[in-house]
Write an enzyme that holds these catalytic residues in place. Structure first.
Site, PDB file in Angstrom:
ATOM      1  NE  ARG A  35      -3.838  -0.185   2.257  1.00  0.00           N
ATOM      2  CZ  ARG A  35      -5.146   0.474   2.273  1.00  0.00           C
ATOM      3  NH1 ARG A  35      -5.123   0.957   2.079  1.00  0.00           N
ATOM      4  NH2 ARG A  35      -6.255  -1.017   1.379  1.00  0.00           N
ATOM      5  CG  ASN A 215     -21.159   4.476  13.600  1.00  0.00           C
ATOM      6  OD1 ASN A 215     -21.499   5.635  12.576  1.00  0.00           O
ATOM      7  ND2 ASN A 215     -19.705   4.158  13.465  1.00  0.00           N
ATOM      8  CG  LEU A 257     -34.783  10.019   8.309  1.00  0.00           C
ATOM      9  CD1 LEU A 257     -36.291  10.693   7.973  1.00  0.00           C
ATOM     10  CD2 LEU A 257     -35.191   9.033   9.158  1.00  0.00           C
ATOM     11  CB  CYS A 267     -18.998   2.028  10.564  1.00  0.00           C
ATOM     12  SG  CYS A 267     -17.356   2.694   9.873  1.00  0.00           S
ATOM     13  CE  LYS A 328     -21.818   6.925   1.516  1.00  0.00           C
ATOM     14  NZ  LYS A 328     -21.170   7.175   2.951  1.00  0.00           N
TER      15      LYS A 328
HETATM   16  N1  NAD Z   1     -14.553   3.897   7.306  1.00  0.00           N
HETATM   17  C1  NAD Z   1     -15.346   4.976   7.785  1.00  0.00           C
HETATM   18  O1  NAD Z   1     -15.831   4.785   6.764  1.00  0.00           O
HETATM   19  C2  NAD Z   1     -15.171   5.147   8.758  1.00  0.00           C
HETATM   20  C3  NAD Z   1     -15.350   5.703   9.918  1.00  0.00           C
HETATM   21  C4  NAD Z   1     -15.151   6.811  10.745  1.00  0.00           C
HETATM   22  C5  NAD Z   1     -14.482   5.371  12.047  1.00  0.00           C
HETATM   23  N2  NAD Z   1     -13.991   4.845  11.579  1.00  0.00           N
HETATM   24  C6  NAD Z   1     -12.911   3.969  12.431  1.00  0.00           C
HETATM   25  O2  NAD Z   1     -12.018   3.910  11.716  1.00  0.00           O
HETATM   26  C7  NAD Z   1     -10.692   3.103  11.199  1.00  0.00           C
HETATM   27  C8  NAD Z   1      -9.879   3.093  10.824  1.00  0.00           C
HETATM   28  O3  NAD Z   1     -10.792   2.713   9.931  1.00  0.00           O
HETATM   29  P1  NAD Z   1     -10.504   2.766   7.653  1.00  0.00           P
HETATM   30  O4  NAD Z   1     -11.973   1.919   6.897  1.00  0.00           O
HETATM   31  O5  NAD Z   1     -10.007   3.514   7.094  1.00  0.00           O
HETATM   32  O6  NAD Z   1      -9.856   1.056   7.977  1.00  0.00           O
HETATM   33  P2  NAD Z   1      -9.479   0.687   6.635  1.00  0.00           P
HETATM   34  O7  NAD Z   1      -9.286  -1.051   7.270  1.00  0.00           O
HETATM   35  O8  NAD Z   1      -9.539   1.457   5.656  1.00  0.00           O
HETATM   36  O9  NAD Z   1      -7.851   0.912   6.724  1.00  0.00           O
HETATM   37  C9  NAD Z   1      -6.660   0.719   7.806  1.00  0.00           C
HETATM   38  C10 NAD Z   1      -5.094   0.786   7.737  1.00  0.00           C
HETATM   39  O10 NAD Z   1      -4.656   0.450   8.753  1.00  0.00           O
HETATM   40  C11 NAD Z   1      -3.703  -0.273   8.614  1.00  0.00           C
HETATM   41  N3  NAD Z   1      -3.180  -1.138   9.630  1.00  0.00           N
HETATM   42  C12 NAD Z   1      -3.358  -2.123  10.649  1.00  0.00           C
HETATM   43  N4  NAD Z   1      -2.420  -2.225  10.840  1.00  0.00           N
HETATM   44  C13 NAD Z   1      -1.579  -0.970  10.773  1.00  0.00           C
HETATM   45  C14 NAD Z   1      -0.351  -0.697  11.923  1.00  0.00           C
HETATM   46  N5  NAD Z   1       0.464  -1.688  12.590  1.00  0.00           N
HETATM   47  N6  NAD Z   1       0.702   0.094  11.349  1.00  0.00           N
HETATM   48  C15 NAD Z   1       0.117   1.198  10.484  1.00  0.00           C
HETATM   49  N7  NAD Z   1      -1.034   0.811  10.167  1.00  0.00           N
HETATM   50  C16 NAD Z   1      -1.798  -0.246  10.267  1.00  0.00           C
HETATM   51  C17 NAD Z   1      -4.002  -1.344   7.615  1.00  0.00           C
HETATM   52  O11 NAD Z   1      -3.283  -2.171   6.806  1.00  0.00           O
HETATM   53  C18 NAD Z   1      -4.674  -0.440   6.543  1.00  0.00           C
HETATM   54  O12 NAD Z   1      -4.441   0.487   5.549  1.00  0.00           O
HETATM   55  C19 NAD Z   1     -11.701   1.533  11.903  1.00  0.00           C
HETATM   56  O13 NAD Z   1     -11.131   2.308  13.855  1.00  0.00           O
HETATM   57  C20 NAD Z   1     -13.185   1.990  11.646  1.00  0.00           C
HETATM   58  O14 NAD Z   1     -13.932   1.810  12.400  1.00  0.00           O
HETATM   59  C21 NAD Z   1     -14.103   4.106   9.499  1.00  0.00           C
END
Ligand code: NAD
Length: 448
Positions: A35, A215, A257, A267, A328
Site C-alpha cells: 500500500r 453509529n 431515513l 462501520c 453505498k
Molecule cells: N471507514 C469509515 O467510514 C470509518 C468512519 C469512521 C471511523 N472509522 C473507524 O476508523 C478506523 C479505520 O477505518 P478504515 O475504514 O480507514 O480502515 P481500513 O481498513 O480502510 O484501513 C486501516 C489501515 O490500517 C493499516 N494498519 C493495520 N495495522 C497497522 C499498523 N500496526 N500500523 C500501521 N498501519 C496499520 C491497514 O493496513 C489498513 O491500510 C476503524 O476503527 C473504523 O471503525 C471508519
C-alpha cells in the site's frame, strides 16, 4: 504541526491528506508495504471522491509523505494518530491487535514527548489500554518522557470523506489534559468555524462511547425506516412520501431515513455488534440494537424476496442485471455490502448475474472470485443485455436517470426493475412498459 497517521485506509488517508492541505506536516504510515509503495508511486489504494488529487497536491507540496518504516513514523509527529482497522467478529468482540501494535511501537521507538490520539473506533477503555501498553514499553527501557493519550473519534462518511474532514459537523476531543486539548484544538483550527459549538471536549470514555452511540443511532434510523417500509407495503402507502412527511420535522431531520437494501459497510454493523456485545458483558441487554441488527439482516434479503415472488418462486435459469455492488455510492468499499447477500441468494436459486459498478468491481471480484454465473460488465447498459430483470443495489449518480424506453428494450420481455434504493418514479417506469418494484412503495398498477 508535525503529525503522524498510522493507517492509510479510508479514514487515515483522507485525514492525512486534509491535514496536509491545511498546512500540517504529515507522515502517513501503514503496515502494508505494498500500500505504501503504491502511494509513494502515486497509486491510490481506494476510491474516495477528490482524494486522489488532494493526495497528489499534498505530496507535491512536500506536506504529505508515506512510510512503511515504523520507527520513522514514531519519531515524526508530535501528534501520533492511531487510525487502524478494528474489526469485530460475529459476536461483536473487537479485535484490537492493530491498535495495540501501534501503541507498542510508539512505546518502543518514541524518544520525545508526544500526544497519541486514538481515532480508530474502539470500545470504551481502549485509550486506557493504549496508555498501559505505552507505559509498559517506556518503563521497560527506562524512558522518562511524557506520552499522553487522547481520544478523537472520527465521524466522516465514506463517499464524502474529504468534504467531511474539511468541514466536520463537530470534533469530539476525549481528554482531560489541557496540553492535549490545546494541541488538538490547534490542529483542528483550520477546519472549525465555530469552536464554541463544534469542539466538544469530554472525558475519554465518553468520547469512545459517543462514536458507538452515533453509529447505533444511524443504524437505528435506517432499520426503523425499513420496518416502516414493510408497514407501507402492507398499507398501500409509499415510504418515500412518509419519509418526506417525517423528515421535514426538525426534531427528526431528513438524513438517514432512506428505506432500501439494508445498511452495509465497515462501520454500522460492526459497531452495533460491538456495542451490543460490550453491554451484554456488562450485564445489560440492548434490546433496541438487537432488533436493529435483526431487521437489517432481514432487509438484505428483501430484494431477493421481491424477485422470487415476481418470478413465481423459481429463479433458476433467469439472468439478473445488478447495478451497483458497493455498499453505498461513491466508494469502492465492499465490506458487508448488501449486494453480496443478493448475489449469494441469486446463485443459490440457480440464477445468473450480469453485474456493473463504477468503482467496486475489482474489490467485488476479489471477494467473489471467478465463477461462471457472473458476468462483470464494463457499462451499466452492457449489464442489461439479455437480462430478465434489473436490480438496483447502489445509489450511484449514473443510475439515477435512465432512459426507461431504452432500458425496456435491452431487458428481456416483460422488463422488470427491482429498485433497492427507490431511485425511480414508479409511474415513469411503468409508462415505458416496465414492471416496477421499490422498497415500501405499495403496489404499482402493473404489480401482481
Ligand atoms: N471507514 C469509515 O467510514 C470509518 C468512519 C469512521 C471511523 N472509522 C473507524 O476508523 C478506523 C479505520 O477505518 P478504515 O475504514 O480507514 O480502515 P481500513 O481498513 O480502510 O484501513 C486501516 C489501515 O490500517 C493499516 N494498519 C493495520 N495495522 C497497522 C499498523 N500496526 N500500523 C500501521 N498501519 C496499520 C491497514 O493496513 C489498513 O491500510 C476503524 O476503527 C473504523 O471503525 C471508519
Amino acid at each position: 504541526m508535525k503529525v503522524t497517521i498510522f493507517g492509510a485506509g479510508y479514514v487515515g488517508l483522507s485525514f492525512a491528506a486534509c491535514l496536509a492541505e491545511a498546512g500540517h506536516e504529515v507522515l502517513c504510515a501503514d503496515a502494508d508495504p505494498a500500500r505504501i509503495e503504491g502511494l509513494q508511486g502515486g497509486r491510490m489504494p481506494l476510491h474516495e471522491p477528490g482524494l486522489e488529487a488532494l493526495v497528489a497536491s499534498g505530496v507535491a507540496a512536500g506536506a504529505l509523505r508515506f512510510t512503511a518504516d515504523e520507527r520513522a513514523a514514531c519519531e515524526h509527529g508530535e501528534l501520533l494518530f492511531i487510525v487502524v482497522n478494528t474489526p469485530a467478529d460475529a459476536q461483536g468482540r473487537v479485535d484490537l491487535r492493530h491498535v495495540i501494535a501501534v501503541a507498542a511501537a510508539i512505546g518502543r521507538h518514541r524518544d520525545r514527548d508526544a500526544l497519541v490520539v486514538c481515532k480508530s473506533t474502539a470500545p470504551v477503555g481502549t485509550a486506557a489500554q493504549v496508555e498501559a501498553v505505552l507505559g509498559g514499553e517506556l518503563a521497560q527501557r527506562g524512558a522518562r518522557h511524557r506520552i499522553a493519550v487522547a481520544v478523537n473519534p472520527e465521524f466522516l462518511r465514506e463517499g464524502s470523506a474529504v468534504r467531511d474532514c474539511r468541514r466536520p459537523d463537530r470534533v469530539v476531543i476525549g481528554s482531560e489534559d489541557p496540553w492535549a486539548i490545546g494541541l488538538l484544538t490547534r490542529l483542528y483550527a483550520p477546519f472549525i468555524q465555530d469552536p464554541q459549538r463544534q469542539l466538544l471536549v469530554m472525558d475519554r470514555r465518553s468520547a469512545e462511547l459517543a462514536k458507538y452511540a452515533a453509529n447505533a443511532m444511524l443504524a437505528t434510523r435506517i432499520s426503523f425506516m425499513n420496518e416502516m417500509a414493510r408497514v407501507a407495503e402492507q398499507a398501500g402507502a409509499d415510504i418515500e412520501a412518509v419519509r418526506r412527511g417525517i423528515g421535514a420535522d426538525r426534531r427528526i431531520g431528513p438524513d438517514f431515513l432512506q428505506a432500501g437494501v439494508g445498511y452495509g459497510g465497515s462501520c454500522l454493523a460492526k459497531d452495533v455488534r460491538a456495542l451490543t456485545h460490550a453491554a451484554e458483558r456488562a450485564g445489560h441487554a440492548l434490546r433496541i440494537l438487537s432488533a436493529v441488527a435483526a431487521t437489517n439482516h432481514e432487509q438484505k434479503g428483501r430484494l431477493f424476496e421481491l424477485m422470487s415472488r415476481h418470478f413465481g418462486g423459481t429463479l433458476a435459469g433467469r439472468t439478473i442485471a445488478v447495478w451497483g455492488l458497493a455498499f453505498k455510492a461513491d466508494t469502492d468499499d465492499m465490506r458487508d455490502a448488501p449486494s453480496l447477500v443478493l448475489l449469494e441468494r441469486l446463485w443459490a436459486a440457480g440464477a445468473r448475474v450480469r453485474a456493473y459498478d463504477p468503482a467496486a468491481m475489482p474489490n467485488a471480484r476479489g471477494i467473489v472470485g471467478e465463477r461462471d454465473d457472473i458476468r462483470w460488465c464494463t457499462t451499466a447498459q452492457e449489464a442489461l443485455q439479455g437480462a430478465d430483470a434489473l436490480a438496483v443495489v447502489t445509489e450511484w449518480e449514473e443510475f439515477r436517470r435512465p432512459d426507461f424506453a431504452q432500458l425496456a428494450g435491452e431487458l428481456n420481455a416483460p422488463p422488470t426493475i427491482f429498485d433497492g434504493r427507490n431511485l425511480y418514479d414508479a409511474a415513469q417506469a411503468e409508462s415505458a412498459g416496465i414492471a416496477y418494484y421499490g422498497i415500501g412503495r405499495g403496489r404499482s398498477s402493473m404489480l401482481r
